[in-house]
Design a protein around this motif. Structure first.
Motif, PDB file in Angstrom:
ATOM      1  N   VAL A  22       0.864  -1.178   0.000  1.00  0.00           N
ATOM      2  CA  VAL A  22       0.000   0.000   0.000  1.00  0.00           C
ATOM      3  C   VAL A  22       0.902   1.230   0.000  1.00  0.00           C
ATOM      4  CG1 VAL A  22      -1.807   1.253   1.228  1.00  0.00           C
ATOM      5  CG2 VAL A  22      -1.769  -1.255   1.292  1.00  0.00           C
ATOM      6  N   VAL A  23       0.698   2.087  -0.989  1.00  0.00           N
ATOM      7  CA  VAL A  23       1.480   3.321  -1.113  1.00  0.00           C
ATOM      8  C   VAL A  23       0.537   4.478  -0.829  1.00  0.00           C
ATOM      9  CG1 VAL A  23       2.961   4.714  -2.590  1.00  0.00           C
ATOM     10  CG2 VAL A  23       2.891   2.219  -2.891  1.00  0.00           C
ATOM     11  N   GLU A  24       0.783   5.162   0.275  1.00  0.00           N
ATOM     12  CA  GLU A  24      -0.040   6.309   0.665  1.00  0.00           C
ATOM     13  C   GLU A  24       0.361   7.534  -0.158  1.00  0.00           C
ATOM     14  OE1 GLU A  24      -2.513   5.934   2.609  1.00  0.00           O
ATOM     15  OE2 GLU A  24      -2.015   4.040   3.596  1.00  0.00           O
ATOM     16  N   SER A  25      -0.600   8.366  -0.456  1.00  0.00           N
ATOM     17  CA  SER A  25      -0.330   9.593  -1.193  1.00  0.00           C
ATOM     18  C   SER A  25       0.485  10.550  -0.335  1.00  0.00           C
ATOM     19  CB  SER A  25      -1.645  10.267  -1.586  1.00  0.00           C
ATOM     20  OG  SER A  25      -1.382  11.529  -2.162  1.00  0.00           O
ATOM     21  N   GLN A  26       1.410  11.233  -0.968  1.00  0.00           N
ATOM     22  CA  GLN A  26       2.182  12.253  -0.261  1.00  0.00           C
ATOM     23  C   GLN A  26       1.565  13.636  -0.421  1.00  0.00           C
ATOM     24  OE1 GLN A  26       6.176  11.757  -1.810  1.00  0.00           O
ATOM     25  NE2 GLN A  26       6.665  10.433  -0.100  1.00  0.00           N
ATOM     26  N   HIS A  27       0.452  13.701  -1.153  1.00  0.00           N
ATOM     27  CA  HIS A  27      -0.208  14.984  -1.416  1.00  0.00           C
ATOM     28  C   HIS A  27      -1.644  14.946  -0.920  1.00  0.00           C
ATOM     29  CE1 HIS A  27       3.208  15.930  -3.928  1.00  0.00           C
ATOM     30  NE2 HIS A  27       3.053  14.766  -4.534  1.00  0.00           N
ATOM     31  N   LEU A  28      -2.096  16.046  -0.392  1.00  0.00           N
ATOM     32  CA  LEU A  28      -3.478  16.163   0.060  1.00  0.00           C
ATOM     33  C   LEU A  28      -4.419  15.909  -1.115  1.00  0.00           C
ATOM     34  CD1 LEU A  28      -5.319  16.859   2.423  1.00  0.00           C
ATOM     35  CD2 LEU A  28      -5.224  19.242   1.683  1.00  0.00           C
ATOM     36  N   GLY A  29      -5.352  15.012  -0.916  1.00  0.00           N
ATOM     37  CA  GLY A  29      -6.309  14.685  -1.964  1.00  0.00           C
ATOM     38  C   GLY A  29      -5.801  13.659  -2.963  1.00  0.00           C
ATOM     39  N   GLY A  30      -4.562  13.216  -2.805  1.00  0.00           N
ATOM     40  CA  GLY A  30      -4.013  12.207  -3.707  1.00  0.00           C
ATOM     41  C   GLY A  30      -4.602  10.838  -3.413  1.00  0.00           C
ATOM     42  N   HIS A  31      -4.420   9.914  -4.328  1.00  0.00           N
ATOM     43  CA  HIS A  31      -4.991   8.592  -4.122  1.00  0.00           C
ATOM     44  C   HIS A  31      -3.957   7.620  -3.547  1.00  0.00           C
ATOM     45  CE1 HIS A  31      -3.085   7.565  -7.959  1.00  0.00           C
ATOM     46  NE2 HIS A  31      -3.322   6.301  -7.687  1.00  0.00           N
ATOM     47  N   ARG A  32      -4.464   6.621  -2.933  1.00  0.00           N
ATOM     48  CA  ARG A  32      -3.673   5.545  -2.349  1.00  0.00           C
ATOM     49  C   ARG A  32      -3.549   4.460  -3.414  1.00  0.00           C
ATOM     50  NH1 ARG A  32      -6.049   1.957   2.621  1.00  0.00           N
ATOM     51  NH2 ARG A  32      -4.154   2.179   3.817  1.00  0.00           N
ATOM     52  N   ARG A  33      -2.368   3.899  -3.555  1.00  0.00           N
ATOM     53  CA  ARG A  33      -2.148   2.851  -4.553  1.00  0.00           C
ATOM     54  C   ARG A  33      -1.958   1.518  -3.839  1.00  0.00           C
ATOM     55  NH1 ARG A  33       2.098   2.565  -9.509  1.00  0.00           N
ATOM     56  NH2 ARG A  33       0.675   1.432 -10.860  1.00  0.00           N
ATOM     57  N   ARG A  34      -2.550   0.474  -4.393  1.00  0.00           N
ATOM     58  CA  ARG A  34      -2.505  -0.836  -3.750  1.00  0.00           C
ATOM     59  C   ARG A  34      -2.192  -1.893  -4.801  1.00  0.00           C
ATOM     60  NH1 ARG A  34      -6.288  -4.657  -1.422  1.00  0.00           N
ATOM     61  NH2 ARG A  34      -5.512  -5.181   0.634  1.00  0.00           N
ATOM     62  N   GLY A  35      -1.326  -2.834  -4.433  1.00  0.00           N
ATOM     63  CA  GLY A  35      -0.986  -3.920  -5.345  1.00  0.00           C
ATOM     64  C   GLY A  35      -0.575  -5.154  -4.573  1.00  0.00           C
ATOM     65  N   GLN A  36      -0.618  -6.286  -5.261  1.00  0.00           N
ATOM     66  CA  GLN A  36      -0.259  -7.549  -4.627  1.00  0.00           C
ATOM     67  C   GLN A  36       1.104  -7.997  -5.136  1.00  0.00           C
ATOM     68  OE1 GLN A  36      -2.935 -10.895  -5.189  1.00  0.00           O
ATOM     69  NE2 GLN A  36      -2.559 -11.424  -3.056  1.00  0.00           N
ATOM     70  N   ILE A  37       1.923  -8.473  -4.218  1.00  0.00           N
ATOM     71  CA  ILE A  37       3.240  -8.976  -4.582  1.00  0.00           C
ATOM     72  C   ILE A  37       3.061 -10.319  -5.277  1.00  0.00           C
ATOM     73  CG2 ILE A  37       5.454  -9.796  -3.700  1.00  0.00           C
ATOM     74  CD1 ILE A  37       5.112  -7.730  -1.422  1.00  0.00           C
TER      75      ILE A  37
END
Length: 72
Positions: free
Chosen positions: A10-25
């Motif tokens: 899970v990659v959290e957004s570093q910007h306000l209002g940005g989206h979170r990215r999710r992926g499976q290894i």
């Protein structure tokens, strides 16, 4: 960071209002579970080699499975 195939990145957004990215290894590049990882991203179904940064955390497959079984 040490991961297993099937864990979620899970990659959290570093910007306000940005989206979170999710992926499976889907593959490990090192047998000890250290980065980089081959990740299939759910937003575009692409696979990339990924080096996690400080905005990244893991969700482990066992936790997800336990959560699914606990839900009604």
């Amino acid at each position: 960071m040490r991961a297993h195939v099937g864990d979620w990145i899970v990659v959290e957004s570093q910007h306000l209002g940005g989206h979170r990215r999710r992926g499976q290894i889907v593959r490990l590049e090192h047998p000890d579970g250290t980065p980089p990882y081959v990740v299939r991203w759910i937003d575009d179904d692409r696979e990339t080699v990924f080096f996690p940064g400080p905005e990244t955390h893991l969700e482990f497959e066992e936790e997800n499975a336990a959560h699914r079984h606990a839900s009604p």
